[in-house]
Design an enzyme around this catalytic site. Sequence first.
Site, PDB file in Angstrom:
ATOM      1  N   TYR A 167      -9.818  19.213 -55.964  1.00  0.00           N
ATOM      2  CA  TYR A 167      -9.359  19.269 -57.514  1.00  0.00           C
ATOM      3  C   TYR A 167      -9.335  17.894 -58.008  1.00  0.00           C
ATOM      4  O   TYR A 167      -8.415  17.707 -58.652  1.00  0.00           O
ATOM      5  CB  TYR A 167      -7.989  20.019 -57.228  1.00  0.00           C
ATOM      6  CG  TYR A 167      -8.161  21.415 -56.734  1.00  0.00           C
ATOM      7  CD1 TYR A 167      -8.671  22.416 -57.224  1.00  0.00           C
ATOM      8  CD2 TYR A 167      -7.415  21.572 -55.388  1.00  0.00           C
ATOM      9  CE1 TYR A 167      -8.752  23.626 -56.721  1.00  0.00           C
ATOM     10  CE2 TYR A 167      -7.507  22.912 -54.806  1.00  0.00           C
ATOM     11  CZ  TYR A 167      -8.160  23.977 -55.467  1.00  0.00           C
ATOM     12  OH  TYR A 167      -8.347  25.230 -54.871  1.00  0.00           O
TER      13      TYR A 167
ATOM     14  N   GLY B 126      -5.218  28.618 -49.789  1.00  0.00           N
ATOM     15  CA  GLY B 126      -3.870  28.070 -49.773  1.00  0.00           C
ATOM     16  C   GLY B 126      -3.186  27.160 -48.831  1.00  0.00           C
ATOM     17  O   GLY B 126      -2.152  26.506 -48.905  1.00  0.00           O
TER      18      GLY B 126
ATOM     19  N   CYS C 198      -4.905   6.884 -73.177  1.00  0.00           N
ATOM     20  CA  CYS C 198      -3.734   6.623 -74.118  1.00  0.00           C
ATOM     21  C   CYS C 198      -2.830   7.908 -74.211  1.00  0.00           C
ATOM     22  O   CYS C 198      -2.497   8.583 -75.204  1.00  0.00           O
ATOM     23  CB  CYS C 198      -4.197   6.552 -75.503  1.00  0.00           C
ATOM     24  SG  CYS C 198      -5.042   4.803 -75.727  1.00  0.00           S
ATOM     25  N   GLU C 199      -2.017   7.989 -72.877  1.00  0.00           N
ATOM     26  CA  GLU C 199      -0.929   8.933 -72.706  1.00  0.00           C
ATOM     27  C   GLU C 199       0.077   8.430 -71.708  1.00  0.00           C
ATOM     28  O   GLU C 199      -0.616   7.605 -70.741  1.00  0.00           O
ATOM     29  CB  GLU C 199      -1.565  10.088 -72.110  1.00  0.00           C
ATOM     30  CG  GLU C 199      -2.544  10.977 -72.952  1.00  0.00           C
ATOM     31  CD  GLU C 199      -2.103  12.090 -73.341  1.00  0.00           C
ATOM     32  OE1 GLU C 199      -0.794  12.556 -73.317  1.00  0.00           O
ATOM     33  OE2 GLU C 199      -2.774  12.759 -74.263  1.00  0.00           O
TER      34      GLU C 199
ATOM     35  N   TYR D  92       0.677  18.014 -62.154  1.00  0.00           N
ATOM     36  CA  TYR D  92       1.620  18.513 -61.098  1.00  0.00           C
ATOM     37  C   TYR D  92       2.414  17.572 -60.403  1.00  0.00           C
ATOM     38  O   TYR D  92       3.075  17.894 -59.572  1.00  0.00           O
ATOM     39  CB  TYR D  92       0.631  19.212 -59.824  1.00  0.00           C
ATOM     40  CG  TYR D  92      -0.489  19.942 -60.155  1.00  0.00           C
ATOM     41  CD1 TYR D  92      -0.353  21.241 -60.976  1.00  0.00           C
ATOM     42  CD2 TYR D  92      -1.496  19.505 -59.951  1.00  0.00           C
ATOM     43  CE1 TYR D  92      -1.210  21.914 -61.085  1.00  0.00           C
ATOM     44  CE2 TYR D  92      -2.979  20.302 -60.100  1.00  0.00           C
ATOM     45  CZ  TYR D  92      -2.587  21.467 -60.873  1.00  0.00           C
ATOM     46  OH  TYR D  92      -3.750  22.393 -61.164  1.00  0.00           O
TER      47      TYR D  92
ATOM     48  N   GLU E  45      -9.982  32.199 -47.792  1.00  0.00           N
ATOM     49  CA  GLU E  45     -10.881  31.418 -48.833  1.00  0.00           C
ATOM     50  C   GLU E  45     -10.424  30.049 -49.231  1.00  0.00           C
ATOM     51  O   GLU E  45      -9.733  29.697 -50.058  1.00  0.00           O
ATOM     52  CB  GLU E  45     -10.580  32.105 -50.376  1.00  0.00           C
ATOM     53  CG  GLU E  45     -10.999  33.686 -50.391  1.00  0.00           C
ATOM     54  CD  GLU E  45     -10.685  34.322 -51.588  1.00  0.00           C
ATOM     55  OE1 GLU E  45      -9.875  33.646 -52.228  1.00  0.00           O
ATOM     56  OE2 GLU E  45     -10.874  35.548 -51.683  1.00  0.00           O
ATOM     57  N   PRO E  46     -10.406  29.197 -47.867  1.00  0.00           N
ATOM     58  CA  PRO E  46      -9.897  27.876 -48.166  1.00  0.00           C
ATOM     59  C   PRO E  46     -10.697  27.151 -49.054  1.00  0.00           C
ATOM     60  O   PRO E  46     -11.772  27.009 -48.993  1.00  0.00           O
ATOM     61  CB  PRO E  46     -10.064  27.334 -46.436  1.00  0.00           C
ATOM     62  CG  PRO E  46     -11.414  27.788 -45.999  1.00  0.00           C
ATOM     63  CD  PRO E  46     -11.236  29.414 -46.699  1.00  0.00           C
TER      64      PRO E  46
END
Length: 420
Positions: free
Chosen positions: A373, A238, A345-346, A316, A273-274
């Site tokens: 990510y 986190g 196409c969005e 996000y 847990e990075p």
Amino acid sequence: MTEFSYIDTQLHAESCSIPDLAERHGTPLYVYSRAAIEANWRAFNQHLPSPHRACYAVKANGNLAVLQVLARLGAAFDVVSGGEIARVLRAGGRAEHIVFSGVAKSHEEIAYALQVGILQFNVESVAELERISQVASATSQVARISLRVNPDVDAKTHPYIATGLEANKFGIPMRDAVAAFRLASQLPGLEVIGVDCHIGSQLTELSPFLDAMDRMLALVDELNDAGIEITHLDMGGGLGVTYADETPPNVSDYIKAMLTKLDDYPQLALYLEPGRAIVANAGILVTRVEYFKPSEKKDFVIVDAGMNDMLRPSLYQAFHRIENVNQNQHTSTTGKPCDVVGPVCETGDFLGQDRQLQAAEGDLLAVFGAGAYGFAMSSNYNTRVRPAEVMVDGEQDYLVRARETLDDLWQHERLLEHEC
Ligand code: LLP
């Protein structure tokens, strides 16, 4: 971030020129710096002497070469699927260095994890506890477990990546924790070793971590009073990174503050847990400008990377710095703010909005902070092949994932045998 810097107006990754990499490997292209990954890893590891340990969260970037680099440094790994266990092993990681998190572990995944001999399961519900107990005792094995408890702490991050509130699906509510531990210590095939939590991702303040830790330590005391001895405290991942102007705590302050809280708990090993903090700023996404499209209020820089290649801005509203790879580029823009948009196409297909950017058709742009990510959340939406990934190491570059081909995309699809 020194691993990505301009030399003679051209962006480089370590000593490799980005235009050269783009020329040879094509675009869109993910570029990772081995030196940056190693430095980020060491920043954690040096403050976590054994028995404490950092477990790299594979979900952030599971490329085999990334895992290999970390495995060679002796890293442990946090995984959330059988697939991630297999990846870690394929990359040379050790099963006894794996902690297995995630809310929906299947029978097959539990059996596989036991068979290869992982370090511990981070258990997210009473039902999962019972399932692991069944699978382990059916094969006369013992599963080491930590129970993931939801400390109900506000991580002050984007709601989609906050995980430690009672409203989230993760973990066992704090008020049910002691009963769940009691059950765990009675079920066959289980050895209870730890408590675990993860309150969210991209946290830029220390206080939510420390609040969560206070609550977890109060639980450890309660368990102790109940005769359940805990030896591992896993505080999850986190820790945030700087994408724009965020000022997350530095790794050393973050770990020291947590270890200080353990002064009165010499029996507890701290696990972290990075994910993002190890790889986000060790990677960029290189994309080429296809078209420059001026319009009334703002201009559109249309690039060859889309939301299928890099989903974070769309999903996000995440900010990623975007720069021209050639700093001397002064063409084409009209001075209006630009949206950097992709081919999908969005309307939500953008990498950045309202930016000041000099960019012309054919230019290369770098999207920074793309190592975590980024590729990991890519898809084939719009029948687009996923990008290649390259790792640089000094002057060398290694293709660590080839660009997909169209045949890759439909290799598992079948036409109907008879025309209907
Ligand atoms: N451990 C557990 C149990 C997790 O669920 C996560 C991330 C981590 C560790 C690693 O967290 P990190 O150090 O990377 O913050 N896709 C989102 C992030 C989702 C994170 C989910 N869990 C994003 O692009 O921002």
